[in-house]
Write an enzyme that holds these catalytic residues in place. Sequence first.
Site, mmCIF file in Angstrom:
data_model
loop_
_atom_site.group_PDB
_atom_site.id
_atom_site.type_symbol
_atom_site.label_atom_id
_atom_site.label_comp_id
_atom_site.label_asym_id
_atom_site.label_seq_id
_atom_site.Cartn_x
_atom_site.Cartn_y
_atom_site.Cartn_z
ATOM 1 N N ASN A 160 10.779 8.870 -4.696
ATOM 2 C CA ASN A 160 11.008 7.655 -5.476
ATOM 3 C C ASN A 160 10.550 7.789 -6.925
ATOM 4 O OD1 ASN A 160 11.828 5.032 -5.752
ATOM 5 N ND2 ASN A 160 10.104 4.123 -4.650
ATOM 6 N N HIS A 215 7.266 -6.087 6.865
ATOM 7 C CA HIS A 215 6.569 -6.564 5.663
ATOM 8 C C HIS A 215 6.789 -8.054 5.454
ATOM 9 C CE1 HIS A 215 6.335 -2.625 3.154
ATOM 10 N NE2 HIS A 215 6.086 -2.404 4.431
ATOM 11 N N ARG A 226 2.714 -6.539 8.268
ATOM 12 C CA ARG A 226 1.878 -6.338 7.085
ATOM 13 C C ARG A 226 2.004 -7.574 6.212
ATOM 14 N NH1 ARG A 226 2.974 -2.067 2.127
ATOM 15 N NH2 ARG A 226 3.773 -3.914 1.076
ATOM 16 N N TYR A 255 2.075 -5.937 -7.021
ATOM 17 C CA TYR A 255 2.890 -4.913 -6.381
ATOM 18 C C TYR A 255 3.006 -5.208 -4.882
ATOM 19 C CZ TYR A 255 4.751 -0.422 -4.977
ATOM 20 O OH TYR A 255 5.560 0.553 -4.460
ATOM 21 N N ASP A 267 -2.080 -3.765 2.739
ATOM 22 C CA ASP A 267 -2.015 -2.575 1.876
ATOM 23 C C ASP A 267 -2.687 -2.897 0.535
ATOM 24 O OD1 ASP A 267 -1.337 -0.303 0.470
ATOM 25 O OD2 ASP A 267 0.786 -0.338 1.040
ATOM 26 N N HIS A 279 -2.875 -0.666 -1.895
ATOM 27 C CA HIS A 279 -2.147 0.120 -2.896
ATOM 28 C C HIS A 279 -3.042 0.894 -3.853
ATOM 29 C CE1 HIS A 279 1.752 -1.197 -1.597
ATOM 30 N NE2 HIS A 279 1.413 -2.451 -1.699
ATOM 31 N N GLU A 309 -4.838 -0.482 4.430
ATOM 32 C CA GLU A 309 -4.169 0.729 3.949
ATOM 33 C C GLU A 309 -4.489 1.024 2.486
ATOM 34 O OE1 GLU A 309 0.051 0.406 4.453
ATOM 35 O OE2 GLU A 309 0.462 1.843 2.853
ATOM 36 N N GLU A 365 0.389 7.979 2.478
ATOM 37 C CA GLU A 365 1.836 8.004 2.206
ATOM 38 C C GLU A 365 2.173 8.947 1.055
ATOM 39 O OE1 GLU A 365 2.275 3.761 1.563
ATOM 40 O OE2 GLU A 365 2.474 4.059 -0.587
ATOM 41 N N ARG A 413 -0.916 8.217 7.158
ATOM 42 C CA ARG A 413 0.384 7.657 6.755
ATOM 43 C C ARG A 413 1.390 8.703 6.301
ATOM 44 N NH1 ARG A 413 2.632 3.580 6.581
ATOM 45 N NH2 ARG A 413 2.790 3.114 4.361
ATOM 46 N N HIS A 469 4.702 6.396 6.897
ATOM 47 C CA HIS A 469 5.307 5.627 5.808
ATOM 48 C C HIS A 469 6.783 5.377 6.152
ATOM 49 C CE1 HIS A 469 6.199 5.753 1.165
ATOM 50 N NE2 HIS A 469 6.068 4.513 1.589
ATOM 51 N N ASP A 474 12.423 3.438 0.265
ATOM 52 C CA ASP A 474 12.746 4.633 -0.516
ATOM 53 C C ASP A 474 12.790 5.879 0.369
ATOM 54 O OD1 ASP A 474 9.917 3.577 -0.933
ATOM 55 O OD2 ASP A 474 9.592 5.682 -1.391
ATOM 56 N N GLU A 507 5.910 2.249 10.081
ATOM 57 C CA GLU A 507 6.338 1.224 9.118
ATOM 58 C C GLU A 507 7.857 1.105 9.148
ATOM 59 O OE1 GLU A 507 5.426 2.205 5.064
ATOM 60 O OE2 GLU A 507 5.758 0.150 4.362
ATOM 61 N N TRP A 520 -6.574 3.628 -9.080
ATOM 62 C CA TRP A 520 -7.436 4.702 -8.635
ATOM 63 C C TRP A 520 -6.707 5.566 -7.665
ATOM 64 C CZ3 TRP A 520 -11.515 6.313 -11.064
ATOM 65 C CH2 TRP A 520 -12.197 5.424 -11.920
HETATM 66 C C1 CS2 Z 1 4.156 0.950 0.115
HETATM 67 C C2 CS2 Z 1 5.415 1.469 -0.517
HETATM 68 O O1 CS2 Z 1 5.312 0.947 2.123
HETATM 69 C C3 CS2 Z 1 4.213 1.022 1.609
HETATM 70 O O2 CS2 Z 1 3.178 1.071 2.223
HETATM 71 O O3 CS2 Z 1 2.967 1.474 -0.357
HETATM 72 O O4 CS2 Z 1 6.042 0.376 -1.109
HETATM 73 C C4 CS2 Z 1 5.253 2.557 -1.560
HETATM 74 O O5 CS2 Z 1 4.536 2.080 -2.642
HETATM 75 C C5 CS2 Z 1 6.598 3.073 -1.984
HETATM 76 O O6 CS2 Z 1 7.267 3.559 -0.863
HETATM 77 C C6 CS2 Z 1 6.467 4.147 -3.048
HETATM 78 O O7 CS2 Z 1 7.660 4.807 -3.233
HETATM 79 MG MG MG Z 2 1.516 1.695 1.193
#
Ligand code: CS2
Ligand code: MG
Length: 431
Positions: A66, A151, A176, A188, A239, A241, A265, A291, A312, A341, A345, A368, A431
Amino acid sequence: MVADRNFAPLSYGIILGRTSEQFSSVEVGLKITDAKVLVCSPGRNFVTLKIQTDEGFYGLGDATLNGRELAVASYLNDHLVPCLIDRDPSQIEDTWQYLYRGAYWRRGPVTMTAIAAVDMALWDIKGKVLDTPVYNLLGGRSRTGVLVYGHANGADIEATCNEVARYIGLGYRAIRAQSGVPGLASTYGVSKNQRAYEPAEKGLPLENAWDTEKYLLHVPKLFESLRLRFGDDIRLLHDAHHRLTPIEAARLGKSLEPYHLFWLEDAVTAELQEGFRVVRQHTTTPLAVGEVFNTVWDAQELITGQLIDYLRMTVVHGGGITHLKKVAALAEIYHVQTGCHGATDLSPVAMAAALHFDLAIPNFGIQEYMRHTKETDEVFPHAYYFDDGYLHPGEKPGLGVEYDEKLASKFPYERAYLPVNRKTDGTMWNW
Ligand code: CS2
Ligand code: MG
């Protein structure tokens, strides 16, 4: 037919019913004749590798990274495809070793995604030649279906709760939950328009503003509301992130303990694997990460130190089925389960590969599942299906995914990026 000493033991020549007279001692059956790198954008960008053989069998591999898609397309076109022509597609392990060790420059997301695409395509071919789904080649079923999580995200707590209710209505058993944070314009993982969020956006990278304190105060309130409304049975995940430092993540894990999450996560990034030790010392909230990992070396200390509960890493960014099954075998010894993951994407080819893997390995945890758009599903017709909270890879030989090249050509590539994250004072933060 009994294997002839003139055949390489794993050759497909035997399966295809050839006799030793039809081969010289060096001939081993199928040969790779061509490999095409296909780029399309049915709503979002995907890179797909199609490996063809002289007997008409072909295999598909996902090569989507991605926001950096064309780097992998070039790696495949310019560097790997020439090495594949005339190779025996049955030799999956040897091909993996050849591409990994032979490069001299090892690891990294571009390299490992390209190798993964080749690997997936070769497993797909092997399944088709042997007329069996790939999970059978990985040891067969270890379970009846693959538990997935969906999600649910909303602009605020109420909207997120309503989304969780919708997912429960769809049959999901694990969800999630992400919500917008009061005082932050965008977050995000939370879409602005109530549609499923899409990780990358067209144009130049979007910039999100981040405030850790606001986030840390908000998330426990979200999960308190979710437990009050939905009770204890539904599995809830979250998550972070990669936005927190270890001690901040420890505080979040601790404050979420009353709501018994399935996992927290990406609480911290894991370039510094031992960072997780700090989080682990302070909380019993189960931890998931990985991931963005691409080889076992990204997770070795996390696994052997029992610093995480779920890994992941997935097939497409983790070097393919061949590498991931070794990583999972190491994790199994240390009571670490998988949680691949599966955002949008990752193309349906990667999703199918993950499902065959998930069904077969002993230490599968959860998968996921973010649904693809209708356009994506039409470009990649697939055998896998969702039923009552579980995904099933289907019984088609190989991975069970097709690629409609004609339709795909109607969706040309469009550059897109993942967002950049800054603190409210402008500092780059992730981070
Ligand atoms: C995320 C994703 O699915 C997840 O857990 O963290 O949205 C991730 O950020 C994207 O797949 C990045 O390409
Ligand atoms: Mg994630």
